[in-house]
Structures are given as C-alpha cells and as structure tokens.
Motif scaffolding. Sequence first.
Motif, PDB file in Angstrom:
ATOM      1  N   TYR A 235      42.807  40.719  34.840  1.00  0.00           N
ATOM      2  CA  TYR A 235      43.342  39.864  35.905  1.00  0.00           C
ATOM      3  C   TYR A 235      44.852  39.804  35.726  1.00  0.00           C
ATOM      4  O   TYR A 235      45.341  39.398  34.655  1.00  0.00           O
ATOM      5  N   ASP A 236      45.596  40.206  36.753  1.00  0.00           N
ATOM      6  CA  ASP A 236      47.052  40.295  36.602  1.00  0.00           C
ATOM      7  C   ASP A 236      47.755  39.140  37.301  1.00  0.00           C
ATOM      8  O   ASP A 236      47.151  38.337  38.000  1.00  0.00           O
ATOM      9  N   GLY A 237      49.071  39.069  37.060  1.00  0.00           N
ATOM     10  CA  GLY A 237      49.910  38.057  37.702  1.00  0.00           C
ATOM     11  C   GLY A 237      49.810  36.677  37.089  1.00  0.00           C
ATOM     12  O   GLY A 237      50.097  35.677  37.757  1.00  0.00           O
ATOM     13  N   PHE A 238      49.420  36.565  35.831  1.00  0.00           N
ATOM     14  CA  PHE A 238      49.255  35.255  35.204  1.00  0.00           C
ATOM     15  C   PHE A 238      50.555  34.782  34.570  1.00  0.00           C
ATOM     16  O   PHE A 238      51.266  35.537  33.916  1.00  0.00           O
ATOM     17  N   GLN A 239      50.852  33.500  34.763  1.00  0.00           N
ATOM     18  CA  GLN A 239      51.924  32.830  34.051  1.00  0.00           C
ATOM     19  C   GLN A 239      51.298  31.868  33.049  1.00  0.00           C
ATOM     20  O   GLN A 239      50.113  31.536  33.127  1.00  0.00           O
ATOM     21  N   ALA A 240      52.119  31.400  32.110  1.00  0.00           N
ATOM     22  CA  ALA A 240      51.596  30.512  31.068  1.00  0.00           C
ATOM     23  C   ALA A 240      50.977  29.256  31.666  1.00  0.00           C
ATOM     24  O   ALA A 240      49.921  28.791  31.229  1.00  0.00           O
ATOM     25  N   LYS A 241      51.595  28.713  32.693  1.00  0.00           N
ATOM     26  CA  LYS A 241      51.076  27.474  33.290  1.00  0.00           C
ATOM     27  C   LYS A 241      49.752  27.721  34.015  1.00  0.00           C
ATOM     28  O   LYS A 241      48.932  26.805  34.160  1.00  0.00           O
ATOM     29  N   ASP A 242      49.515  28.963  34.478  1.00  0.00           N
ATOM     30  CA  ASP A 242      48.253  29.265  35.154  1.00  0.00           C
ATOM     31  C   ASP A 242      47.074  29.130  34.195  1.00  0.00           C
ATOM     32  O   ASP A 242      45.988  28.690  34.584  1.00  0.00           O
ATOM     33  N   LEU A 243      47.271  29.523  32.943  1.00  0.00           N
ATOM     34  CA  LEU A 243      46.171  29.492  31.975  1.00  0.00           C
ATOM     35  C   LEU A 243      45.714  28.067  31.697  1.00  0.00           C
ATOM     36  O   LEU A 243      44.542  27.829  31.390  1.00  0.00           O
ATOM     37  N   ALA A 244      46.633  27.103  31.794  1.00  0.00           N
ATOM     38  CA  ALA A 244      46.268  25.712  31.530  1.00  0.00           C
ATOM     39  C   ALA A 244      45.307  25.170  32.578  1.00  0.00           C
ATOM     40  O   ALA A 244      44.571  24.218  32.325  1.00  0.00           O
ATOM     41  N   GLU A 245      45.311  25.771  33.776  1.00  0.00           N
ATOM     42  CA  GLU A 245      44.449  25.297  34.854  1.00  0.00           C
ATOM     43  C   GLU A 245      43.277  26.230  35.113  1.00  0.00           C
ATOM     44  O   GLU A 245      42.436  25.937  35.965  1.00  0.00           O
ATOM     45  N   ALA A 246      43.225  27.357  34.409  1.00  0.00           N
ATOM     46  CA  ALA A 246      42.198  28.361  34.716  1.00  0.00           C
ATOM     47  C   ALA A 246      40.924  28.113  33.909  1.00  0.00           C
ATOM     48  O   ALA A 246      40.943  27.517  32.843  1.00  0.00           O
ATOM     49  N   CYS A 247      39.829  28.621  34.458  1.00  0.00           N
ATOM     50  CA  CYS A 247      38.530  28.535  33.785  1.00  0.00           C
ATOM     51  C   CYS A 247      37.797  29.844  34.042  1.00  0.00           C
ATOM     52  O   CYS A 247      37.622  30.255  35.187  1.00  0.00           O
ATOM     53  N   ALA A 248      37.413  30.525  32.978  1.00  0.00           N
ATOM     54  CA  ALA A 248      36.686  31.792  33.116  1.00  0.00           C
ATOM     55  C   ALA A 248      35.191  31.498  33.150  1.00  0.00           C
ATOM     56  O   ALA A 248      34.650  30.883  32.237  1.00  0.00           O
ATOM     57  N   GLU A 249      34.552  31.931  34.219  1.00  0.00           N
ATOM     58  CA  GLU A 249      33.116  31.704  34.407  1.00  0.00           C
ATOM     59  C   GLU A 249      32.376  33.028  34.244  1.00  0.00           C
ATOM     60  O   GLU A 249      32.657  33.996  34.944  1.00  0.00           O
ATOM     61  N   PHE A 250      31.436  33.050  33.298  1.00  0.00           N
ATOM     62  CA  PHE A 250      30.631  34.248  33.048  1.00  0.00           C
ATOM     63  C   PHE A 250      29.170  33.926  33.349  1.00  0.00           C
ATOM     64  O   PHE A 250      28.621  32.966  32.810  1.00  0.00           O
ATOM     65  N   THR A 251      28.562  34.726  34.203  1.00  0.00           N
ATOM     66  CA  THR A 251      27.137  34.555  34.473  1.00  0.00           C
ATOM     67  C   THR A 251      26.409  35.858  34.159  1.00  0.00           C
ATOM     68  O   THR A 251      26.908  36.949  34.430  1.00  0.00           O
TER      69      THR A 251
END
Length: 273
Positions: A235-251
């Motif tokens: 997944y591209d285009g990530f900034q440091a602040k994006d990771l604080a709000e992101a959640c990876a969902e694996f099913t």
Amino acid sequence: LSGSLMSLYSEGELGSVAVRGCVQFSLRYDPAKKELQVHVLRCRELAEAKKQRSDPYIKTYLLPDKSNRSKRKTTVRKKSLDPIFNETLKYKLEKRDLQGRTLNLSVWHHDSLGRNLFLGEVEIALGTWDWANTSPEWFNLQPRRCPWALGGGGGMCLAWQVAPDPSCPTGGGLPPTGELHIWVKDAQSLIPLQSGTVDAFVQCYVLPDDSKASRQKTRVVKRSLNPLFNHTMVYDGFQAKDLAEACAEFTLWHHEAFSKRQLGGIRLSLGTG
C-alpha cells in the motif's frame, strides 16, 4: 433479509432488543448414528421484540461453518416469552471432528414482514464439553459478540514494515511518504469444513478505506489446513500520521466454485484507529 451469513455477523440484523432470559438444552453424541444431538427444551423470560410479545425460534451453527449446511432451526413459537420447543437438532459427523468446533445457539424473534430480531445467544466449545453429561442445563443468553471474536480456529503468520518511497521528492516542503508492506506468510491449524479440508485465501483492507482500491488478496491454496501463501501486499502513499489512524483487516476465506465462506479474521492497529 435474514440470510445465514448475515445472521452471524451483521450488525444490520441485530435490531435494538436488549438481551435477557435463558435457554435450556442438552448435548449428546450418539456413536452408533455418528450424530450430535442438540435437544432444545425451552426458554424463559425472553426480551419483548414488539408490543409485549415475541415469536421466538432457535437457530444453531457448528462454527466455523457458517453456511446453510451448518444451520438448523426449530419451529416458531407464537406470542411467548417462555416458549417450549422440545425439539432435537441433529448433525452427522465423526466425534473426532467435534474438536475445534463451537456450537452457536441463538434465539430469534420471527417477523414475517420485516427483519428477524436477535434475542440472545450461547456458544459452547465442543472440544472441552463433558460428553458424559447428557442432562438439560440452563444457559444465560448473551449479547452478540464482536464479529472479530468469531474466529474459525488456527492462526495466521504476518509481518509488516513501512518502506521509504524512493520516487517521492524530499524537497518542496512536502511530507515524506512511504509504502506499507504486509507479508502474509501462512495460516496454521485451520478447522476442516465438511469436505475435510479448506481451499484458503486471505483478503486484506487497510481501514478506514474499505473500497475496492484498498482490497488485496492472496492466491487460493487448495486442500490444505496449513496453507502457505508467501504473499506481500503493498500500500503506497503512506505518511507517518496515516499509520496512527489506520487499521489492517485480514479475513481468511474458503473458496468455492460460485461463492466463498469466511473462516475468521483479525484486525491490527496502533490502538487509535
């Protein structure tokens, strides 16, 4: 409106009825018939679905199988908060296949013109059940659990890192961006379905983006309870602040010719997303 999969993990069908009351049933395995027998006797003090009444029935699944093949239902008892069912729901399977299975027994209000309403549930881990105990017992009904607690058994091996993007300019006052790399190595000790095996694949979203652009999948590994994927999602285009709000969902899914069945899932985040 009340399909098998929706009834297990869709908030849209649960309604707003406060769960209360209890259900009485017994479990027995008949080795001669190779049959699990769930004898549902009664409920008492159920919640009122509408106008001081409920039309309850009981539905069971043998998790992790959430398909129609796993579903059993009693008849509907009209206008009763203390219904008597006295019905036996049966499953044909070897006793050894009960290991790792969970009996999901839920009570529902039947609405012929709208959505059926969830009135409570009980879950029994069959691998640890005392099969010498065949007497009916009372169980308090519980609210619906978070769908991510409905794991299908087993585990998943993952790794991830954030890599700098060499194509992104560092000047011009723009914040640096990078790529999120997620390595899905394998899954282990999955619970077999009725076919005795699983054709597995993993699907991933990085929430809150739940669009098709965010969805990535591994290949399907056929006929394995320990599938090796060895797949990296980028997944591209990530900034440091994006990771604080992101959640990876694996099913984790079982692939069929014209459909798929969810076997379980996990969500990973920094705790703030």
